[in-house]
Scaffold this motif. Structure first.
Motif, PDB file in Angstrom:
ATOM      1  N   GLU A 137     -24.737  42.548 -20.400  1.00  0.00           N
ATOM      2  CA  GLU A 137     -24.591  43.168 -19.218  1.00  0.00           C
ATOM      3  C   GLU A 137     -26.037  44.035 -18.819  1.00  0.00           C
ATOM      4  OE1 GLU A 137     -22.582  43.972 -21.943  1.00  0.00           O
ATOM      5  OE2 GLU A 137     -21.437  42.290 -21.355  1.00  0.00           O
ATOM      6  N   LEU A 150     -24.436  38.489 -17.480  1.00  0.00           N
ATOM      7  CA  LEU A 150     -25.613  37.910 -16.951  1.00  0.00           C
ATOM      8  C   LEU A 150     -26.354  37.660 -17.864  1.00  0.00           C
ATOM      9  CD1 LEU A 150     -26.975  37.237 -14.282  1.00  0.00           C
ATOM     10  CD2 LEU A 150     -27.776  39.640 -14.010  1.00  0.00           C
ATOM     11  N   ILE A 207     -31.222  47.766  -5.436  1.00  0.00           N
ATOM     12  CA  ILE A 207     -30.047  46.808  -5.901  1.00  0.00           C
ATOM     13  C   ILE A 207     -29.326  46.470  -4.451  1.00  0.00           C
ATOM     14  CG2 ILE A 207     -27.651  46.654  -6.856  1.00  0.00           C
ATOM     15  CD1 ILE A 207     -28.642  48.471  -9.083  1.00  0.00           C
ATOM     16  N   LYS A 260     -28.102  43.762 -15.269  1.00  0.00           N
ATOM     17  CA  LYS A 260     -27.282  44.447 -14.227  1.00  0.00           C
ATOM     18  C   LYS A 260     -27.410  46.088 -14.396  1.00  0.00           C
ATOM     19  CE  LYS A 260     -23.040  43.043 -14.155  1.00  0.00           C
ATOM     20  NZ  LYS A 260     -21.802  42.974 -13.509  1.00  0.00           N
ATOM     21  N   SER A 261     -27.028  46.651 -15.378  1.00  0.00           N
ATOM     22  CA  SER A 261     -26.944  48.091 -15.805  1.00  0.00           C
ATOM     23  C   SER A 261     -28.166  48.927 -15.750  1.00  0.00           C
ATOM     24  CB  SER A 261     -26.156  48.248 -16.818  1.00  0.00           C
ATOM     25  OG  SER A 261     -26.730  47.606 -17.930  1.00  0.00           O
ATOM     26  N   CYS A 272     -29.414  34.311 -10.349  1.00  0.00           N
ATOM     27  CA  CYS A 272     -28.798  34.632 -11.491  1.00  0.00           C
ATOM     28  C   CYS A 272     -27.884  33.549 -12.347  1.00  0.00           C
ATOM     29  CB  CYS A 272     -27.662  35.703 -11.173  1.00  0.00           C
ATOM     30  SG  CYS A 272     -28.548  37.114 -10.529  1.00  0.00           S
ATOM     31  N   THR A 309     -29.093  42.370  -9.222  1.00  0.00           N
ATOM     32  CA  THR A 309     -27.779  42.218  -8.355  1.00  0.00           C
ATOM     33  C   THR A 309     -27.127  41.104  -8.976  1.00  0.00           C
ATOM     34  OG1 THR A 309     -29.001  43.365  -6.333  1.00  0.00           O
ATOM     35  CG2 THR A 309     -26.965  42.258  -5.969  1.00  0.00           C
ATOM     36  N   TYR A 310     -25.743  41.162  -9.134  1.00  0.00           N
ATOM     37  CA  TYR A 310     -25.002  40.180  -9.600  1.00  0.00           C
ATOM     38  C   TYR A 310     -23.556  40.604  -9.564  1.00  0.00           C
ATOM     39  CZ  TYR A 310     -23.111  36.703 -12.676  1.00  0.00           C
ATOM     40  OH  TYR A 310     -22.522  35.639 -12.917  1.00  0.00           O
ATOM     41  N   SER A 311     -22.623  39.645  -8.985  1.00  0.00           N
ATOM     42  CA  SER A 311     -21.207  40.319  -8.830  1.00  0.00           C
ATOM     43  C   SER A 311     -20.219  40.017 -10.044  1.00  0.00           C
ATOM     44  CB  SER A 311     -20.759  39.409  -7.576  1.00  0.00           C
ATOM     45  OG  SER A 311     -20.756  38.020  -7.627  1.00  0.00           O
TER      46      SER A 311
END
Length: 354
Positions: free
Chosen positions: A18, A33, A57, A21-22, A10, A27-29
């Protein structure tokens, strides 16, 4: 060998959104992104192999997940025979979410990049997956300009006035050769299939500043050496959802009284990649044989689907399967045999071809 789901590397560039991710199960903290490197053996961000039982995820850390490059070192046969012409893994595939516009940039060709940068240049393909109303991209120049005219436009901040502005629709495809000045506009989410390179010469960046308050570096001198100054003689490959139609079924082009619900189409090809788009319907199963000549990377970009395969090429029935969600990518080793794509979804398939 099995079918392997990959975890993306990532990138949190300042223009990202966003949605990856959504909506695409990446997967990204962090928050925004920008890019998910779905298939990558590049040193700047490698894909990793997820365990078979991993959830869609996967919140677990990268430790313990094998880097794709290491897997291929142990199993070079997984690449297929065509890959023998390369000294490196040839493809890099991304999902890109441009909430804000990207910089105006250009990539050198292989000859220049290898001579002066010690790495490959970059030819790439864009496949538009989503776009906001009014979204556009820049691609090449409107007219023939001299390098002096282009340099003056850069220095006086009106370079975009010289560029060809192209409105985009979902489903559009653009094959962009190295040396073509370009920029992805705001409100576009796309898949990018490219040479295995991370070499970009940034020409214009709207005076933006990074998270440290500094304007990002420009590479004007290098860019002027490699960019094509003339108006594009013809548009690069571009297909729209309006003219695709049911162009091909899994059994090839046939005259039929009733069009098939599932179809596959060739989007484009170059030395480093060939790309197809597969649309499947719940009423049909698409069968695809993966021979010894090339691996296949299958990325689901819409819908929900299932990917099944036989225990061995000699088996008669598919006995292994993986459920796929939007944004999942799968590495299928060369020689894997017959695959079965089911469910309702849209796939981007990438592989090597002589």
């Amino acid at each position: 060998m099995e079918v392997y789901r990959l975890e993306a590397a990532c990138k949190d560039y300042l223009w990202g959104g966003e949605k990856l991710k959504s909506e695409y199960h990446i997967t990204y903290s962090g928050t925004a992104l920008a890019e998910a490197w779905m298939l990558s053996c590049h040193k700047d961000g490698e894909s990793r192999i997820l365990p078979a039982e991993a959830p869609s995820i996967d919140p677990s850390p990268a430790e313990g997940k094998e880097r794709l490059s290491l897997f291929l070192e142990r199993h070079p046969e997984a690449l297929g025979t065509i890959a023998g012409q390369f000294a490196f893994f040839p493809i890099l595939i991304k999902l890109i979410d441009a909430k804000l516009p990207l910089s105006v940039q250009v990539h050198p060709d292989d000859e220049y990049a290898l001579k002066y940068e010690g790495q490959l240049g970059k030819t790439e393909m864009w496949i538009i997956l989503e776009r906001e109303e009014g979204a556009f991209l820049y691609l090449g120049f409107k007219e023939d300009y001299s390098k002096e005219e282009i340099q003056k436009a850069i220095q006086e901040n009106y370079l975009t006035d010289l560029l060809k502005k192209i409105p985009v629709e979902k489903g559009d495809v653009f094959l962009i050769e190295a040396g073509t000045v370009h920029a992805i506009g705001a409100g576009i989410l796309l898949a990018e299939v490219q040479e295995n390179s991370n070499l970009t010469y940034r020409v214009y960046d709207y005076g933006r500043k990074d998270k440290y308050g500094k304007e990002r570096e420009l590479h004007i001198e290098k860019a002027l050496k490699v960019l094509h100054t003339g108006r594009l003689a013809k548009m690069p490959a571009r297909f729209t959802s309006e003219n695709i139609g049911n162009c091909a079924s899994s059994e090839g082009m046939k005259k039929q009284e009733k069009p098939r619900l599932s179809y596959i189409e060739r989007l484009g090809s170059c030395k480093y990649f060939t790309v197809e788009r597969l649309k499947t319907a719940s009423e049909e199963v698409y069968r695809r044989k993966v021979n010894e000549d090339s691996f296949l990377f299958a990325m689901l970009v819409d819908g929900k689907a299932e990917l099944s395969w036989q225990e061995s090429p000699e088996s008669q029935n598919p006995i292994h399967s993986i459920k796929a969600e939007k944004g999942n990518g799968f590495f299928i080793p060369a020689g894997r045999g017959e695959l079965f794509f089911s469910g309702e979804g849209e796939w981007i398939l990438s592989f090597l071809e002589l």
